[in-house]
Design a protein around this motif. Structure first.
Motif, PDB file in Angstrom:
ATOM      1  N   ASP A  38       2.219  33.408   9.881  1.00  0.00           N
ATOM      2  CA  ASP A  38       1.328  33.839   8.814  1.00  0.00           C
ATOM      3  C   ASP A  38       1.011  32.732   7.825  1.00  0.00           C
ATOM      4  N   SER A  39       1.960  31.788   7.642  1.00  0.00           N
ATOM      5  CA  SER A  39       1.676  30.727   6.673  1.00  0.00           C
ATOM      6  C   SER A  39       0.467  29.905   7.137  1.00  0.00           C
ATOM      7  N   VAL A  40       0.214  29.874   8.432  1.00  0.00           N
ATOM      8  CA  VAL A  40      -0.983  29.187   8.929  1.00  0.00           C
ATOM      9  C   VAL A  40      -2.158  30.149   9.050  1.00  0.00           C
ATOM     10  N   LEU A  41      -1.916  31.290   9.712  1.00  0.00           N
ATOM     11  CA  LEU A  41      -3.033  32.175  10.054  1.00  0.00           C
ATOM     12  C   LEU A  41      -3.613  32.902   8.845  1.00  0.00           C
ATOM     13  N   LEU A  42      -2.842  33.024   7.775  1.00  0.00           N
ATOM     14  CA  LEU A  42      -3.378  33.675   6.574  1.00  0.00           C
ATOM     15  C   LEU A  42      -3.817  32.645   5.533  1.00  0.00           C
ATOM     16  N   HIS A  43      -3.746  31.373   5.868  1.00  0.00           N
ATOM     17  CA  HIS A  43      -4.155  30.325   4.937  1.00  0.00           C
ATOM     18  C   HIS A  43      -5.646  30.480   4.626  1.00  0.00           C
ATOM     19  N   PRO A  44      -6.018  30.398   3.338  1.00  0.00           N
ATOM     20  CA  PRO A  44      -7.418  30.672   2.986  1.00  0.00           C
ATOM     21  C   PRO A  44      -8.411  29.753   3.703  1.00  0.00           C
ATOM     22  N   VAL A  45      -8.036  28.524   3.999  1.00  0.00           N
ATOM     23  CA  VAL A  45      -8.976  27.634   4.689  1.00  0.00           C
ATOM     24  C   VAL A  45      -8.670  27.599   6.192  1.00  0.00           C
ATOM     25  N   ALA A  46      -7.460  27.198   6.538  1.00  0.00           N
ATOM     26  CA  ALA A  46      -7.103  27.086   7.957  1.00  0.00           C
ATOM     27  C   ALA A  46      -7.233  28.444   8.656  1.00  0.00           C
ATOM     28  N   GLY A  47      -6.819  29.509   7.984  1.00  0.00           N
ATOM     29  CA  GLY A  47      -6.854  30.838   8.587  1.00  0.00           C
ATOM     30  C   GLY A  47      -8.271  31.259   8.932  1.00  0.00           C
ATOM     31  N   VAL A  48      -9.198  31.040   7.978  1.00  0.00           N
ATOM     32  CA  VAL A  48     -10.589  31.430   8.223  1.00  0.00           C
ATOM     33  C   VAL A  48     -11.176  30.583   9.346  1.00  0.00           C
ATOM     34  N   ALA A  49     -10.841  29.263   9.355  1.00  0.00           N
ATOM     35  CA  ALA A  49     -11.344  28.391  10.417  1.00  0.00           C
ATOM     36  C   ALA A  49     -10.842  28.880  11.777  1.00  0.00           C
ATOM     37  N   ILE A  50      -9.568  29.274  11.841  1.00  0.00           N
ATOM     38  CA  ILE A  50      -9.025  29.754  13.117  1.00  0.00           C
ATOM     39  C   ILE A  50      -9.709  31.054  13.538  1.00  0.00           C
ATOM     40  N   LEU A  51      -9.936  31.939  12.574  1.00  0.00           N
ATOM     41  CA  LEU A  51     -10.608  33.205  12.886  1.00  0.00           C
ATOM     42  C   LEU A  51     -11.987  32.945  13.494  1.00  0.00           C
ATOM     43  N   LEU A  52     -12.752  32.042  12.863  1.00  0.00           N
ATOM     44  CA  LEU A  52     -14.092  31.731  13.383  1.00  0.00           C
ATOM     45  C   LEU A  52     -13.996  31.140  14.790  1.00  0.00           C
ATOM     46  N   ALA A  53     -13.016  30.249  14.988  1.00  0.00           N
ATOM     47  CA  ALA A  53     -12.859  29.618  16.300  1.00  0.00           C
ATOM     48  C   ALA A  53     -12.523  30.669  17.361  1.00  0.00           C
ATOM     49  N   VAL A  54     -11.673  31.629  16.993  1.00  0.00           N
ATOM     50  CA  VAL A  54     -11.288  32.671  17.951  1.00  0.00           C
ATOM     51  C   VAL A  54     -12.506  33.500  18.357  1.00  0.00           C
ATOM     52  N   LEU A  55     -13.309  33.893  17.351  1.00  0.00           N
ATOM     53  CA  LEU A  55     -14.485  34.713  17.651  1.00  0.00           C
ATOM     54  C   LEU A  55     -15.487  33.928  18.490  1.00  0.00           C
ATOM     55  N   PHE A  56     -15.634  32.645  18.148  1.00  0.00           N
ATOM     56  CA  PHE A  56     -16.563  31.787  18.869  1.00  0.00           C
ATOM     57  C   PHE A  56     -16.149  31.690  20.342  1.00  0.00           C
ATOM     58  N   LEU A  57     -14.866  31.455  20.565  1.00  0.00           N
ATOM     59  CA  LEU A  57     -14.339  31.353  21.933  1.00  0.00           C
ATOM     60  C   LEU A  57     -14.587  32.647  22.705  1.00  0.00           C
ATOM     61  N   MET A  58     -14.438  33.766  21.992  1.00  0.00           N
ATOM     62  CA  MET A  58     -14.610  35.062  22.626  1.00  0.00           C
ATOM     63  C   MET A  58     -16.028  35.205  23.199  1.00  0.00           C
ATOM     64  N   PHE A  59     -17.038  34.836  22.409  1.00  0.00           N
ATOM     65  CA  PHE A  59     -18.410  35.020  22.891  1.00  0.00           C
ATOM     66  C   PHE A  59     -18.771  34.007  23.969  1.00  0.00           C
ATOM     67  N   GLN A  60     -18.176  32.813  23.875  1.00  0.00           N
ATOM     68  CA  GLN A  60     -18.389  31.850  24.945  1.00  0.00           C
ATOM     69  C   GLN A  60     -17.868  32.417  26.258  1.00  0.00           C
ATOM     70  N   ALA A  61     -16.674  33.005  26.184  1.00  0.00           N
ATOM     71  CA  ALA A  61     -16.052  33.541  27.391  1.00  0.00           C
ATOM     72  C   ALA A  61     -16.876  34.685  27.959  1.00  0.00           C
ATOM     73  N   VAL A  62     -17.403  35.540  27.065  1.00  0.00           N
ATOM     74  CA  VAL A  62     -18.196  36.669  27.540  1.00  0.00           C
ATOM     75  C   VAL A  62     -19.325  36.165  28.429  1.00  0.00           C
ATOM     76  N   PHE A  63     -19.940  35.037  28.040  1.00  0.00           N
ATOM     77  CA  PHE A  63     -21.042  34.533  28.853  1.00  0.00           C
ATOM     78  C   PHE A  63     -20.587  33.758  30.075  1.00  0.00           C
ATOM     79  N   SER A  64     -19.650  32.813  29.883  1.00  0.00           N
ATOM     80  CA  SER A  64     -19.369  31.941  31.026  1.00  0.00           C
ATOM     81  C   SER A  64     -18.463  32.607  32.063  1.00  0.00           C
ATOM     82  N   TRP A  65     -17.417  33.335  31.641  1.00  0.00           N
ATOM     83  CA  TRP A  65     -16.524  33.941  32.639  1.00  0.00           C
ATOM     84  C   TRP A  65     -17.210  35.051  33.408  1.00  0.00           C
ATOM     85  N   ALA A  66     -18.155  35.727  32.755  1.00  0.00           N
ATOM     86  CA  ALA A  66     -18.712  36.918  33.386  1.00  0.00           C
ATOM     87  C   ALA A  66     -19.721  36.576  34.469  1.00  0.00           C
TER      88      ALA A  66
END
Ligand SMILES: Nc1nc2c(ncn2[C@@H]2O[C@H](COP(=O)(O)OP(=O)(O)OP(=O)(O)O)[C@@H](O)[C@H]2O)c(=O)[nH]1
Ligand SMILES: [Mg+2]
Length: 639
Positions: free
Chosen positions: A238-266
């Motif tokens: 949580d000290s990383v994932l809830l960090h106001p800067v690093a946490g938000v950056a990770i959240l965006l990266a996770v969502l971004f990866l998700m949509f990439q996967a939806v297109f390329s894996w499918a």
């Protein structure tokens, strides 16, 4: 107390009408406990049901009933209920639990036995609830669930003493592995029938609650010793994932990866499904004579339903990500990170989870708003939930994206198609925030409430649960394709083929059909936003379910025949539409109230026709305005 099942149960085997007799005679057992302690997992383990389980509070907002079979073959009716900390219910989901526990619902008595479910690693609040539930006077059993985690972490719990102090059997369980189920059911049987009369239940006063709290603390200290080396994993993550800067950056990266996967894996499985339908269609064309039936099968059913079914892989990949994030406990962190932003937009912190469920479908999202106790906050959440991108929009989005957005890499890594999809989801989220903000500012001034969600501990996602969740989602989608969509397609095909063209007519037959008439009739209204009459034909059945629009486009163009009407639907659309039209249709779908079932649920949850009407018109207005602006801006840029 008796270990034997009550007399009535024994006669069940000889009954003629088993199901209703079983229901009438079986013990009714309710699962009550704090949020996120594993009640639904336990319910699924006992009954074989597949209700949604996830690692955050507030997943269950309804009562669900199922049948379980005890060690001696006896039948029990099990009730899964929303989580609660107390019988002093505040939000609509807690009211359900209280009313069931107290037998306040019409035609219902209190449950014969209450199983109080507890997270064995987090007993602080549940003991108070146990003491409160005891006041109702029903026989009770305490199930210490998640005992696998408690053992691994090194908790030491004196089960015999706990059972003595509370005056009820205590059983340890691991719901996800079905461990302890027989012992639990035996304990239920052993206490059944031991109800004692108590004066009518009254909501406890503050002083009584304080006393109960003190008593719960005493029992906890007497029976439970926490691990000598507390688990620090959750804190460190949580000290990383809830960090106001690093946490938000990770959240965006996770969502971004998700949509990439939806297109390329499918892509590979989608190509397979598409190939199979093409072959089926070719085969039928070969073996069947040209005629009405062949047209119905090829143009109506295969072109229509097939064009929707190819999206099953994308839906399943999207849900694989969502379920992994939910089950690990990360989604609750995403909610926490979004709280500031949502609060700024006038949405209640607890609105995040309902809005998140709306990615699957707005219906569970709207029902999920029951976890919000404040009426206005709940209504705001209900009003904006349909703006979140539900999975029924995926076929529409991907169809248009694959037809018009080149499959190109940007910055060397990201696919342009995935980026556009990400953008459409982001537009949905931002517009939900914007509408929430306007509703709040214009109608319901006042501060939003602080976020009070308990952050769950991280857990390794359970492979079986994940696989089951993904399969269930795929099944729901296929079932819709085989029912609603199939039925609508037959109607669309019929309207597109009847009446036939007059003798000597030129041009495709659909021009003379009912569908052609409707489409041409609506065209003037839709021309300003760049829609063709074929789109108008597809939009109407699309009201039943958004994916139907894709299927209807498949059918309409298949029936039309002519230049560019064969081959994959994406290619057909590319030949018929300008880029501006395609973008306008995407914009339309971000906002359009294209789902009758959602409006029906809003009516049910708000108990008034006013709110579904408001939702319909505000979304329609936004859709028209967005499509209009998109079309004209795109045209100005030469699209
Ligand atoms: N390791 C382990 N995980 C469990 C066990 N029981 C449940 N879980 C997990 O705990 C989380 C919460 O389970 P649910 O069944 O959704 O909890 P709930 O009490 O129904 O939650 P609400 O409906 O929100 O009140 C999920 O991620 C489950 O997979 C268990 O015995 N052991
Ligand atoms: Mg639940």
């Amino acid at each position: 107390m008796s270990l034997q099942p009550p007399e009535a149960l024994l006669s069940v085997d000889h009954a003629e009408d088993t199901s209703s007799r079983v229901r009438a005679a079986a013990l009714r057992v309710a699962l009550v406990g704090n949020p996120n302690c594993g009640k639904t997992a336990l319910f699924n383990a006992l009954t074989g049901a597949r209700q949604k389980v996830a690692n955050y509070a507030g997943v269950t907002v309804e009562r669900k009933e199922g049948l379980a079979h005890g060690p001696q073959g006896e039948t029990l009716r099990v009730l899964d209920l929303p989580g609660t900390y107390s019988l002093r219910a505040r939000s609509p989901d807690e009211v359900i639990t209280r009313d069931v526990a107290l037998g306040r619902l019409e035609g219902e008595t209190p449950p014969d036995v209450m199983i109080c479910v507890a997270d064995a690693t987090n007993l602080r609040l549940v003991l108070r609830l146990v003491l409160e539930l005891k006041q109702i006077g029903r026989p009770m059993v305490l199930a210490l669930n998640m005992y696998d985690i408690a053992e691994r972490q090194g908790w030491s719990i004196d089960l015999a003493r706990l059972s003595r102090e509370l005056g009820m059997p205590v059983v340890t369980t691991v719901a996800t592995r079905r461990r302890g189920m027989d012992q639990l059911l035996a304990a239920v049987q052993s206490v059944a029938g031991a109800a004692h009369e108590v004066p009518a239940w009254r909501e406890p006063t503050a002083a009584q609650l304080r006393t109960a709290h003190g008593e719960a603390e005493r029992i906890r200290k007497a029976c439970i010793r926490p691990p000598s080396h507390p688990d620090t994993l959750t804190g460190r993550l949580d000290s990383v994932l809830l960090h106001p800067v690093a946490g938000v950056a990770i959240l965006l990266a996770v969502l971004f990866l998700m949509f990439q996967a939806v297109f390329s894996w499918a892509q590979p499985p989608m190509d397979l499904i598409k190939g199979a339908f093409d072959q089926l269609s070719a085969l039928i064309t070969q073996v069947m004579p040209d005629g009405v039936l062949r047209s119905l099968i090829c143009d109506g059913i295969i072109s229509g339903v097939g064009s929707v079914l190819v999206f099953v892989p994308q839906i399943m990949i999207l849900f694989l990500f969502i379920i992994l994030l939910e089950d690990s406990g990360y989604m609750a962190r995403a909610a926490f990170l979004m709280d500031k932003i949502m609060g700024g937009a006038g949405l209640h912190g607890r609105a995040f989870i309902p809005l998140l469920s709306s990615f699957a479908c707005a219906i569970p999202g709207i029902m999920g708003a029951r976890v919000i106790d404040n009426k206005r906050d709940r209504l705001t959440t209900i009003l904006v939930a349909p703006l979140m991108t539900c999975s029924a929009r995926i076929p529409v989005y991907t169809l248009i994206i694959s037809a018009f957005v080149p499959n190109r890499a940007v910055f060397g890594v990201a696919s342009l198609q995935g980026l556009v999809m990400f953008g459409l989801y982001a537009t949905g989220i931002l517009s939900a925030l914007a509408v929430g903000f306007v509703v709040r500012k214009v109608f319901w001034r006042g501060a939003t409430e602080p976020f009070l969600m308990e952050l769950p501990a991280y857990k390794r996602p359970d492979a079986k649960n994940v696989a089951m969740g993904v399969l269930t989602r795929g099944k729901i989608f296929v079932k819709r394709a085989g029912t609603v969509i199939l039925a609508m397609m037959i109607v669309v095909w019929f309207l597109s083929s009847v009446p036939g063209p007059p003798p000597g007519a030129v041009g495709p037959a659909i021009n003379y059909s009912f569908a052609g008439m409707i489409g041409h009739g609506l065209e003037p209204l839709l021309r300003p936003i760049g829609f063709t009459w074929q789109i108008a034909v597809a939009l109407i059945p699309g009201m039943a379910a958004r994916e139907v629009a894709v299927a209807a486009l498949g059918t309409v163009y298949a029936v039309s025949g002519g230049e560019g009407a064969t081959g994959p639907l994406a290619g057909v659309l590319h030949a018929h539409w300008s880029l501006a039209t395609a973008l306008a249709l995407l914009a339309w779908y971000v906002f359009a109230p294209q789902c009758a079932a959602t409006l029906g649920v809003i009516k049910r949850e708000t108990n008034s026709w006013a709110w579904p009407t408001v939702t319909f018109f505000y979304m329609l207005t936004l859709a028209y305005a967005a499509a209009f602006a998109t079309f004209h801006i795109a045209r100005a840029f030469g699209a």
